[in-house]
Design an enzyme around this catalytic site. Structure first.
Site, short mmCIF file in Angstrom:
data_model
loop_
_atom_site.label_atom_id
_atom_site.label_comp_id
_atom_site.label_asym_id
_atom_site.label_seq_id
_atom_site.Cartn_x
_atom_site.Cartn_y
_atom_site.Cartn_z
N ARG A 25 -2.89 -2.35 -5.13
CA ARG A 25 -1.75 -2.22 -4.25
C ARG A 25 -1.70 -3.36 -3.59
NH1 ARG A 25 -0.78 2.69 0.13
NH2 ARG A 25 -2.65 2.08 0.85
N GLU A 49 7.73 6.69 0.69
CA GLU A 49 6.93 7.47 1.50
C GLU A 49 7.75 7.43 3.13
OE1 GLU A 49 3.64 4.74 2.18
OE2 GLU A 49 4.65 3.05 1.16
N ASP A 97 2.55 8.25 5.42
CA ASP A 97 3.95 7.75 6.07
C ASP A 97 5.06 8.75 6.03
OD1 ASP A 97 3.38 4.86 6.76
OD2 ASP A 97 2.50 5.04 4.89
N ASP A 152 -1.57 -12.55 -12.24
CA ASP A 152 -2.32 -13.77 -12.80
C ASP A 152 -3.57 -13.48 -12.94
OD1 ASP A 152 0.04 -14.94 -13.35
OD2 ASP A 152 -0.25 -16.59 -11.79
N HIS A 179 -4.02 -1.58 3.49
CA HIS A 179 -4.64 -0.90 4.64
C HIS A 179 -6.14 -1.33 4.74
CE1 HIS A 179 -1.27 1.04 6.19
NE2 HIS A 179 -1.01 1.61 5.21
#
Length: 254
Positions: A73, A151, A177, A87, A48
């Site tokens: 995230r 969520e 959510d 990575d 977000h």
């Protein structure tokens, strides 16, 4: 050179309580400053925010000197995207919007090298010390910590199936959510939402699975901790900035 130990995962396994902070400002200086505040972990959010994949690397580098553990995230549960963050050197990932055991299994596979999973193999990336960590590919899986976001009301109805998926280290309950899916958009403090969150934390406790969440309501944070939550984010960087600025302006305009 040896692989870095995942401090966050070790403390999660030990059942320790860890407090976190949410980072949404795509600026290494801001991340570096916040990493020194004393929180146990900090989410580098790309779901977000305006943080793109390439921007995560300097944020991880900014956090590296501090004991605060980075949690990245990704924007979506995607194998190629997860591979890129791993990575870059991320060892703890928070995967959003997991709705089923099959999606949980896909997230686990994306974080593991074959034959346990499908993570692509490279040798000179930051995670492997640019090629200096001997035997990296045989050691990496043990230090990866996978957190899944549950969520929605549907996901909560499948909580046990998702949480007991092999390779999942913790479940993060997303109140925002969840509130929307329960018909209360923008009302994370609604009694039904809070009851659902506390019930989920208790259910995870009975399963022996660590539960986490983000809430900027300190009283509710303490209630969740009392219910058994073990990794709790207490604030969002932008909210701290805007809140302090608005309060200062208001005091002098009064």
């Amino acid at each position: 050179m040896d692989i870095p130990r995942n401090r966050f995962k070790a403390r999660l396994v030990a059942g320790e309580l860890q407090f976190g902070l949410w980072s949404t400002i795509p600026e290494p200086t801001a991340v570096e400053a916040l990493a020194g505040a004393g929180f146990d972990w900090m989410v580098l959010d790309t779901e977000h925010t305006a943080v793109e994949v390439a921007a995560v690397l300097p944020l991880l580098q900014a956090m590296a000197p501090w004991p605060t553990a980075p949690v990245v995230r990704p924007s979506v549960n995607d194998t190629a995207l997860i591979k890129r963050h791993l990575d870059q050197g991320a060892q703890t990932l928070l995967i959003p919007y997991i709705q089923s055991r099959a999606e949980a299994e896909a997230a686990v596979a994306a974080t593991r090298y074959p034959p346990a999973g499908v993570r692509g193999v490279a040798g000179t990336m930051r995670a492997a010390g640019y090629g200096r960590i001997g035997g990296y590919h045989g050691k990496a899986d043990a230090e990866i910590c996978l957190l899944l976001q549950v969520e929605t009301a549907l996901a909560l109805s499948r909580l046990e199936d998702i949480a007991t998926t092999e390779g999942v280290d913790g479940i993060f309950i997303g109140p925002a959510d969840l509130a929307a899916s329960m018909g209360h958009p923008g009302q994370t403090g609604h009694p039904e939402v809070r009851a659902a969150v506390l019930d989920a934390v208790a259910r995870l406790g009975r399963l022996g699975r660590p539960a986490g969440l983000l809430t900027q309501d300190e009283a509710f944070a303490r209630a969740c901790i009392d219910a058994g939550a073990r990794f709790v984010a207490l604030a969002v960087d932008m909210s701290l900035l805007v809140g302090a600025a608005d309060a200062l302006a208001a005091r002098f305009r009064a």
